[in-house]
Motif scaffolding. Structure first.
Motif, short mmCIF file in Angstrom:
data_model
loop_
_atom_site.label_atom_id
_atom_site.label_comp_id
_atom_site.label_asym_id
_atom_site.label_seq_id
_atom_site.Cartn_x
_atom_site.Cartn_y
_atom_site.Cartn_z
N GLN A 39 0.86 -1.19 0.00
CA GLN A 39 0.00 0.00 0.00
C GLN A 39 0.89 1.23 0.00
O GLN A 39 1.50 1.57 1.02
CB GLN A 39 -0.94 0.01 1.19
CG GLN A 39 -1.96 1.15 1.11
CD GLN A 39 -3.22 0.85 1.87
OE1 GLN A 39 -3.25 0.06 2.80
NE2 GLN A 39 -4.30 1.51 1.48
N ALA A 40 0.98 1.86 -1.15
CA ALA A 40 1.75 3.09 -1.28
C ALA A 40 0.90 4.26 -0.82
O ALA A 40 -0.34 4.18 -0.82
CB ALA A 40 2.19 3.27 -2.73
N PRO A 41 1.53 5.35 -0.41
CA PRO A 41 0.77 6.52 0.06
C PRO A 41 -0.25 6.99 -0.97
O PRO A 41 0.08 7.20 -2.13
CB PRO A 41 1.86 7.57 0.28
CG PRO A 41 3.08 6.78 0.56
CD PRO A 41 2.98 5.56 -0.29
N GLY A 42 -1.49 7.13 -0.52
CA GLY A 42 -2.55 7.62 -1.39
C GLY A 42 -3.06 6.63 -2.41
O GLY A 42 -3.86 6.99 -3.28
N LYS A 43 -2.61 5.38 -2.32
CA LYS A 43 -3.03 4.38 -3.31
C LYS A 43 -3.71 3.20 -2.62
O LYS A 43 -3.57 2.99 -1.41
CB LYS A 43 -1.83 3.88 -4.11
CG LYS A 43 -1.19 4.95 -4.98
CD LYS A 43 -0.11 4.36 -5.86
CE LYS A 43 0.49 5.41 -6.78
NZ LYS A 43 1.55 4.83 -7.65
N GLU A 44 -4.43 2.42 -3.40
CA GLU A 44 -5.04 1.23 -2.87
C GLU A 44 -3.99 0.13 -2.68
O GLU A 44 -2.96 0.12 -3.34
CB GLU A 44 -6.13 0.73 -3.84
CG GLU A 44 -7.33 1.64 -3.95
CD GLU A 44 -8.45 1.02 -4.77
OE1 GLU A 44 -9.52 1.63 -4.83
OE2 GLU A 44 -8.23 -0.04 -5.35
N ARG A 45 -4.32 -0.76 -1.76
CA ARG A 45 -3.44 -1.91 -1.53
C ARG A 45 -3.47 -2.81 -2.77
O ARG A 45 -4.54 -3.13 -3.29
CB ARG A 45 -3.91 -2.67 -0.30
CG ARG A 45 -2.91 -3.63 0.28
CD ARG A 45 -3.41 -4.19 1.61
NE ARG A 45 -3.62 -3.14 2.60
CZ ARG A 45 -3.95 -3.38 3.87
NH1 ARG A 45 -4.13 -4.63 4.27
NH2 ARG A 45 -4.14 -2.39 4.71
N GLU A 46 -2.29 -3.21 -3.21
CA GLU A 46 -2.22 -4.04 -4.42
C GLU A 46 -1.30 -5.23 -4.20
O GLU A 46 -0.37 -5.19 -3.39
CB GLU A 46 -1.74 -3.22 -5.62
CG GLU A 46 -0.36 -2.60 -5.44
CD GLU A 46 0.05 -1.74 -6.61
OE1 GLU A 46 -0.80 -1.39 -7.45
OE2 GLU A 46 1.25 -1.41 -6.69
N GLY A 47 -1.58 -6.29 -4.96
CA GLY A 47 -0.80 -7.49 -4.82
C GLY A 47 0.60 -7.37 -5.40
O GLY A 47 0.78 -6.76 -6.45
N VAL A 48 1.57 -7.94 -4.71
CA VAL A 48 2.96 -7.95 -5.15
C VAL A 48 3.38 -9.35 -5.55
O VAL A 48 3.95 -9.55 -6.63
CB VAL A 48 3.87 -7.42 -4.03
CG1 VAL A 48 5.34 -7.57 -4.41
CG2 VAL A 48 3.55 -5.97 -3.70
N SER A 49 3.12 -10.31 -4.67
CA SER A 49 3.52 -11.68 -4.95
C SER A 49 2.73 -12.63 -4.06
O SER A 49 2.23 -12.23 -3.01
CB SER A 49 5.03 -11.85 -4.66
OG SER A 49 5.45 -13.16 -4.94
N CYS A 50 2.61 -13.88 -4.49
CA CYS A 50 1.98 -14.89 -3.65
C CYS A 50 2.63 -16.24 -3.93
O CYS A 50 3.25 -16.45 -4.98
CB CYS A 50 0.48 -14.95 -3.85
SG CYS A 50 -0.05 -15.45 -5.50
N ILE A 51 2.48 -17.13 -2.94
CA ILE A 51 2.98 -18.48 -3.06
C ILE A 51 1.85 -19.43 -2.68
O ILE A 51 1.17 -19.23 -1.66
CB ILE A 51 4.24 -18.71 -2.20
CG1 ILE A 51 4.83 -20.10 -2.43
CG2 ILE A 51 3.98 -18.45 -0.72
CD1 ILE A 51 6.25 -20.25 -1.88
N SER A 52 1.62 -20.42 -3.51
CA SER A 52 0.52 -21.34 -3.28
C SER A 52 0.85 -22.31 -2.16
O SER A 52 2.00 -22.45 -1.74
CB SER A 52 0.21 -22.11 -4.56
OG SER A 52 -0.20 -21.24 -5.58
N SER A 53 -0.16 -23.01 -1.68
CA SER A 53 0.03 -23.96 -0.59
C SER A 53 0.82 -25.18 -1.06
O SER A 53 0.90 -25.46 -2.26
CB SER A 53 -1.33 -24.39 -0.06
OG SER A 53 -2.09 -25.03 -1.07
N HIS A 54 1.42 -25.87 -0.10
CA HIS A 54 2.12 -27.14 -0.35
C HIS A 54 3.19 -27.03 -1.42
O HIS A 54 3.29 -27.89 -2.30
CB HIS A 54 1.10 -28.22 -0.70
CG HIS A 54 0.02 -28.36 0.33
ND1 HIS A 54 0.28 -28.66 1.66
CD2 HIS A 54 -1.32 -28.21 0.25
CE1 HIS A 54 -0.85 -28.70 2.32
NE2 HIS A 54 -1.84 -28.43 1.51
N GLY A 55 4.00 -25.97 -1.30
CA GLY A 55 5.13 -25.85 -2.22
C GLY A 55 4.74 -25.67 -3.66
O GLY A 55 5.51 -26.00 -4.56
N GLY A 56 3.57 -25.10 -3.87
CA GLY A 56 3.10 -24.91 -5.22
C GLY A 56 3.72 -23.73 -5.92
O GLY A 56 4.83 -23.33 -5.64
N SER A 57 2.98 -23.15 -6.79
CA SER A 57 3.51 -22.13 -7.67
C SER A 57 3.62 -20.78 -6.99
O SER A 57 3.10 -20.55 -5.90
CB SER A 57 2.60 -22.01 -8.89
OG SER A 57 1.29 -21.64 -8.49
#
Length: 127
Positions: A39-57
């Motif tokens: 969440q940058a100042p004055g901006k909406e929260r946005e996705g950066v990265s994610c990791i799936s469950s059980h060592g997934g993608s």
């Protein structure tokens, strides 16, 4: 109670590196998709990265591909975000969150489906 705690934010010069940590309690991170959001100042929260469950993608926003790396340490029940070649536009509060998800995760599509938000950690990239 599911809880996530972020740490590792700091002031860093452009081109520098940081590693953020997301420590979980009350649940096992390997069973959940874990995401990092900015969440940058004055901006909406946005996705950066994610990791799936059980060592997934893994999945990354286009703006951080090739510079950020997400990983999980099941022994420490934590997820990390290694951030290299930092830019001023990477500045803001970074949050981690979790959700139950079978299959690949994506950071596209907003934050509504994610829960157990941490309190955030501040990253400032400035000379």
């Amino acid at each position: 109670q599911l809880q996530l705690v972020e740490s590792g934010g700091d002031l860093v010069q452009p081109g520098g590196s940081l590693r953020l940590s997301c420590a979980a309690s009350g649940f096992t991170v390997d069973n959940f998709a874990i995401g990092w959001f900015l969440q940058a100042p004055g901006k909406e929260r946005e996705g950066v990265s994610c990791i799936s469950s059980h060592g997934g993608s893994t999945n990354y926003a286009d703006s951080v591909k090739g510079r950020f790396t997400i990983s999980r340490d099941n022994g420490k029940n934590a997820v990390y975000l290694q951030m290299d070649s930092l830019k001023p536009e990477d500045s803001g509060v970074y949050y981690c969150a979790a959700k139950i998800l079978n299959g690949p995760c994506t950071v596209v599509g907003g934050t509504a489906s994610w829960g157990s938000w941490g309190q955030g950690t501040q990253v400032t990239v400035s000379s």
